[in-house]
Design a protein around this motif. Structure first.
Motif, PDB file in Angstrom:
ATOM      1  N   ILE A 321       0.828  -1.209   0.000  1.00  0.00           N
ATOM      2  CA  ILE A 321       0.000   0.000   0.000  1.00  0.00           C
ATOM      3  C   ILE A 321       0.865   1.264   0.000  1.00  0.00           C
ATOM      4  CG2 ILE A 321      -1.751   1.324   1.238  1.00  0.00           C
ATOM      5  CD1 ILE A 321      -2.828  -1.130  -0.140  1.00  0.00           C
ATOM      6  N   PRO A 322       1.926   1.364   0.824  1.00  0.00           N
ATOM      7  CA  PRO A 322       2.769   2.570   0.762  1.00  0.00           C
ATOM      8  C   PRO A 322       3.398   2.781  -0.612  1.00  0.00           C
ATOM      9  CG  PRO A 322       3.186   1.370   2.793  1.00  0.00           C
ATOM     10  CD  PRO A 322       2.321   0.487   1.948  1.00  0.00           C
ATOM     11  N   VAL A 323       3.740   1.693  -1.310  1.00  0.00           N
ATOM     12  CA  VAL A 323       4.320   1.830  -2.649  1.00  0.00           C
ATOM     13  C   VAL A 323       3.294   2.432  -3.610  1.00  0.00           C
ATOM     14  CG1 VAL A 323       5.280   0.574  -4.622  1.00  0.00           C
ATOM     15  CG2 VAL A 323       5.938  -0.052  -2.292  1.00  0.00           C
ATOM     16  N   LEU A 324       2.083   1.918  -3.568  1.00  0.00           N
ATOM     17  CA  LEU A 324       1.039   2.419  -4.460  1.00  0.00           C
ATOM     18  C   LEU A 324       0.699   3.879  -4.164  1.00  0.00           C
ATOM     19  CD1 LEU A 324      -1.351  -0.682  -4.497  1.00  0.00           C
ATOM     20  CD2 LEU A 324      -0.048   0.205  -6.428  1.00  0.00           C
ATOM     21  N   VAL A 325       0.560   4.208  -2.882  1.00  0.00           N
ATOM     22  CA  VAL A 325       0.212   5.585  -2.506  1.00  0.00           C
ATOM     23  C   VAL A 325       1.358   6.533  -2.848  1.00  0.00           C
ATOM     24  CG1 VAL A 325      -0.383   7.101  -0.594  1.00  0.00           C
ATOM     25  CG2 VAL A 325      -1.379   4.816  -0.720  1.00  0.00           C
ATOM     26  N   GLY A 326       2.590   6.117  -2.556  1.00  0.00           N
ATOM     27  CA  GLY A 326       3.736   6.984  -2.829  1.00  0.00           C
ATOM     28  C   GLY A 326       3.925   7.243  -4.310  1.00  0.00           C
ATOM     29  N   LEU A 327       3.881   6.183  -5.132  1.00  0.00           N
ATOM     30  CA  LEU A 327       4.075   6.348  -6.572  1.00  0.00           C
ATOM     31  C   LEU A 327       2.815   6.832  -7.280  1.00  0.00           C
ATOM     32  CD1 LEU A 327       6.271   3.224  -7.401  1.00  0.00           C
ATOM     33  CD2 LEU A 327       6.974   5.594  -7.051  1.00  0.00           C
ATOM     34  N   GLY A 328       1.720   6.902  -6.562  1.00  0.00           N
ATOM     35  CA  GLY A 328       0.499   7.434  -7.164  1.00  0.00           C
ATOM     36  C   GLY A 328       0.306   8.919  -6.930  1.00  0.00           C
ATOM     37  N   MET A 329       0.895   9.457  -5.848  1.00  0.00           N
ATOM     38  CA  MET A 329       0.613  10.838  -5.464  1.00  0.00           C
ATOM     39  C   MET A 329       1.853  11.730  -5.488  1.00  0.00           C
ATOM     40  SD  MET A 329      -2.178  10.333  -2.394  1.00  0.00           S
ATOM     41  CE  MET A 329      -2.717  12.039  -2.542  1.00  0.00           C
ATOM     42  N   PHE A 330       2.878  11.336  -6.237  1.00  0.00           N
ATOM     43  CA  PHE A 330       4.111  12.117  -6.248  1.00  0.00           C
ATOM     44  C   PHE A 330       4.014  13.367  -7.118  1.00  0.00           C
ATOM     45  CE2 PHE A 330       4.459   9.526 -10.017  1.00  0.00           C
ATOM     46  CZ  PHE A 330       5.045  10.373 -10.945  1.00  0.00           C
ATOM     47  N   GLN A 331       2.992  13.463  -7.963  1.00  0.00           N
ATOM     48  CA  GLN A 331       2.917  14.582  -8.910  1.00  0.00           C
ATOM     49  C   GLN A 331       2.425  15.865  -8.240  1.00  0.00           C
ATOM     50  OE1 GLN A 331      -0.594  13.400  -7.908  1.00  0.00           O
ATOM     51  NE2 GLN A 331       0.379  11.926  -9.250  1.00  0.00           N
ATOM     52  N   ILE A 332       2.613  16.981  -8.949  1.00  0.00           N
ATOM     53  CA  ILE A 332       2.064  18.276  -8.522  1.00  0.00           C
ATOM     54  C   ILE A 332       0.697  18.424  -9.164  1.00  0.00           C
ATOM     55  CG2 ILE A 332       2.406  20.779  -8.539  1.00  0.00           C
ATOM     56  CD1 ILE A 332       5.378  20.315  -8.713  1.00  0.00           C
ATOM     57  N   GLY A 333      -0.291  18.887  -8.379  1.00  0.00           N
ATOM     58  CA  GLY A 333      -1.677  18.873  -8.841  1.00  0.00           C
ATOM     59  C   GLY A 333      -2.110  20.134  -9.568  1.00  0.00           C
ATOM     60  N   GLU A 334      -3.353  20.054 -10.087  1.00  0.00           N
ATOM     61  CA  GLU A 334      -3.889  21.158 -10.880  1.00  0.00           C
ATOM     62  C   GLU A 334      -4.162  22.406 -10.038  1.00  0.00           C
ATOM     63  OE1 GLU A 334      -6.912  18.146  -9.683  1.00  0.00           O
ATOM     64  OE2 GLU A 334      -5.191  18.074 -11.024  1.00  0.00           O
ATOM     65  N   PHE A 335      -4.488  22.227  -8.748  1.00  0.00           N
ATOM     66  CA  PHE A 335      -4.717  23.405  -7.912  1.00  0.00           C
ATOM     67  C   PHE A 335      -3.423  24.153  -7.630  1.00  0.00           C
ATOM     68  CE2 PHE A 335      -8.716  21.201  -6.689  1.00  0.00           C
ATOM     69  CZ  PHE A 335      -9.582  22.207  -7.075  1.00  0.00           C
TER      70      PHE A 335
END
Length: 671
Positions: A321-335
């Motif tokens: 789960i930490p791998v999925l969350v970490g590699l899923g949310m590393f980007q900078i968002g639209e806001f």
């Protein structure tokens, strides 16, 4: 033509980009972003002229996407992820801001500008992650629910950021503004919870009663965008208001119908958003500043992945789960674009920093689908190496001589309901938490875990199972589960659902006893019902269905027709099922009871029902009188049913008619 021409250019470019992405097996959003680069102002050729207007339309896409998310989301369904969503996201924002501040100082930026950069990189992209999870079918997984819950809290945090950051040099003016924003948000949520939950369903119920699909669609869009606009007027986020409106409707009976109506419009406006993101990319800037862009992207991606993964682990989540969350949310968002623009207008950040932030944000967005796809295999290995599972069994459930159902989607749910009605012991395995909740509400024993994990299969009692049904929808998941089941047990009967017709051949060498392909079976059933309505003999229809299945489920596997016939005979010799046949006038059964005809003794088959004059006689006894025109439901092996069919024929031509099933099979083989 103005904006109409721009929309036409964008849609056509997105179609081409989406086609190319689909052709190479890449996410559609990647094709949309690349299409935006091509038609953007920084490249030659056909160019969109009114970029600002397109960006405004793209905001509608964000609002509709969050409105649709709200329709599938409520606080009750957050369940165990509520803690990490609220506390974990707060910690993540503060830690990421400190990390971004350190990166800015390392690059030689002023302290105030570095603080703004930290706030900008603290936000992840709701739009990109949601779209990627939808395309990969992972939105309902535990990692998907964690990510979406944290993203929602991040979106809420944008409002205080927009108030606090510009006024840090004048806290006396900033703190009252923040307090007033909190009051407005509380009033809005109170009004929506106590007013919206009563008013919105009533409006939709009234419109639905008019049976106008067009008006219903307009009403759904008006609620989502109207509430969003009202939120905007109150000084809060437009997209946040749309999300709350969807969340309110999710508690009503209109949630599923509203979602099905809004989905096409959501996807179309979402397309505009991703194309508008692509139009921000300046290839010349990337080339001229390639070194600094790569450095910042690497630092942000690596740092945020560690922060999100570490927080997930700190809140007790393991097994990938930490791998999925970490590699899923590393980007900078639209806001972050909104935040960066405010920083630019208030002279908090320079133009060069603003351009670098845009390039970094878009680059990390483009990399997200690849990172999530690659992280899945790594997380799966970790999950199977350290499998944790949750079981929901009652004290009366004993896992012995039971049926294991892997997957509780539509097919799995219908299968489980029928088996439950028949009081057959079963246990369900699913890694979609929402599916697990549905199974628990239905009173079914269920295991929350990966069906391809040895530990999960062991917990489901595979060693003592009577049968395993693999009904997950993903083609890759089906193969992985089947392979794992066969590694642990070479003898347990295994029935698998093929994701498509092409996968039938892929599953055959894996030791599957039976393969079911839903669309193929639906086609056979449609033909069967059509032939029955056309007065074709039921026994001929059954023979036709058997022959079609024989050919459909064995494409290219047997080298010769003789081997194909041998396999058909072997199947026929052991096949037991139900067949319908009609008693003809002059047959030996006409005018005698079941007992007088000694049907069970003569054929070995059992008459389980008699249909006479549109009335049904269930479980007839030996005293039941048989008459010409009766339709018999006969249970038994194929040769037993054929023997009863011969008895139903007139005595003078029963022998000749007995060859009819062979003729039907021959005609099907020729077809």
């Amino acid at each position: 033509m103005g904006i109409a021409a721009d929309i036409a250019i964008i849609v056509v470019a997105a179609l081409i980009g989406g086609f190319i992405a689909q052709r190479f097996g890449q996410p559609l959003i990647l094709g949309y972003i690349l299409a935006g680069v091509v038609v953007g102002p920084h490249t030659d050729g056909i160019t969109v002229s009114n970029i600002h207007d397109i960006e405004l339309l793209a905001e509608i896409g964000v609002a509709l996407l969050l409105f649709a998310l709200g329709l599938e989301f409520n606080l009750g369904r957050m369940g165990k992820v509520r803690t990490i969503a609220l506390a974990g996201t707060t910690i993540q924002i503060l830690v990421t801001m400190a990390f971004g501040f350190g990166v800015g100082r390392m690059l030689g930026w002023p302290e105030y500008e570095s603080l703004w950069f930290g706030a900008i990189v603290a936000l992840s992209s709701t739009m990109v992650i949601l779209k990627t999870l939808l395309e990969q079918g992972r939105l309902g997984s535990l990692a998907g629910r964690i990510m979406m819950s944290m993203l929602i809290v991040q979106d809420l945090a944008v409002v205080p950021m927009l108030i606090i950051l510009p006024t840090l040099q004048n806290l006396e003016a900033g703190l009252p503004a923040l307090g007033w924003a909190i009051v407005r948000a509380a009033l809005f949520l109170t009004l929506m919870i106590y007013g919206g939950t009563r008013l919105m369903p009533v409006i939709l119920r009234r419109i639905a009663a008019w049976n106008s699909r067009e008006l219903y669609l307009v009403a759904v869009v008006a609620i989502g965008l109207g509430v969003g606009y009202a939120t905007y007027l109150a000084g809060l986020s437009f997209a946040f208001g749309a999300f709350v409106a969807g969340m309110v409707l999710s508690e009503s009976e209109h949630s599923h119908h509203a979602l099905s109506n809004i989905s096409p419009l959501r996807d179309l406006f979402g397309l505009l958003f991703f194309v508008s993101i692509g139009m921000l990319i300046d290839p010349a800037f990337l080339i001229d500043h390639l070194g600094i862009v790569v450095l910042v992207v690497a630092l942000v991606a690596f740092g945020k992945a560690l922060i999100f993964g570490g927080i997930s682990r700190a809140f007790g989540y393991t097994d990938g789960i930490p791998v999925l969350v970490g590699l899923g949310m590393f980007q900078i968002g639209e806001f972050a674009f909104v935040l960066a623009e405010v920083g630019l207008n208030t002279n908090a950040i320079r133009q060069e920093t603003f351009t670098l932030v845009l390039a970094t944000a878009v680059t990390t967005m483009v990399l997200t689908p690849f990172a999530l796809r690659g992280s899945e295999s790594l997380a799966m290995r970790l999950r199977r190496a350290h499998a944790t599972l949750e079981t929901y069994f009652g004290p009366e459930h004993v896992l012995r001589d039971h049926i294991i159902i892997v997957g509780y989607g539509r097919v799995g749910r219908y299968t489980a309901e029928i088996l439950q009605y028949l009081q057959m012991p079963l246990v369900i395995i699913d890694q979609d938490y929402n599916a697990v909740e549905r199974a628990k509400k239905a009173g079914l024993p269920v295991i929350y875990g990966d069906g391809a994990s040895p530990e999960v299969l062991e917990a489901a009692g595979l060693a003592h199972a009577r049968l395993v049904l693999v009904v997950v929808s993903g083609g890759v998941d089906v193969v992985q589960v089947v392979q794992q089941v066969r590694q642990l047990s070479a003898t347990v009967p295994l029935i698998a659902r093929a994701a498509n017709v092409l996968q039938i051949e892929e599953l055959q060498p894996l030791g599957v006893n039976e393969i079911v392909q839903p669309e193929f079976e639906a086609g056979i059933e449609m033909v069967r019902q059509a032939l029955l309505r056309c007065d074709v003999a039921p026994e001929a229809v059954d023979t036709l269905g058997d022959a079609v299945r024989l050919h459909g489920y064995q494409p290219l596997r047997l080298p010769g027709q003789e081997e194909l016939l041998l396999r058909a005979l072997r199947q026929s010799a052991s096949a037991t099922g139900l067949g319908w046949m009609t008693i003809e006038a002059g047959s030996s059964l006409d005018g005698k009871t079941i007992g007088e005809n000694h049907i069970r003794w003569r054929t070995g088959a059992t008459i389980v029902a008699i249909e006479r004059d549109s009335a049904m006689i269930a479980n007839p006894g030996p005293e039941a009188l048989l008459q010409a025109g009766d339709r018999l439901a006969v249970w038994g092996a194929l040769e037993q049913r054929q023997a009863v069919h011969a008895l139903c024929m007139p005595l003078d031509n029963a022998t000749a008619d007995a060859s009819q099933p062979v003729e039907v099979r021959a005609s099907v083989d020729a077809y």
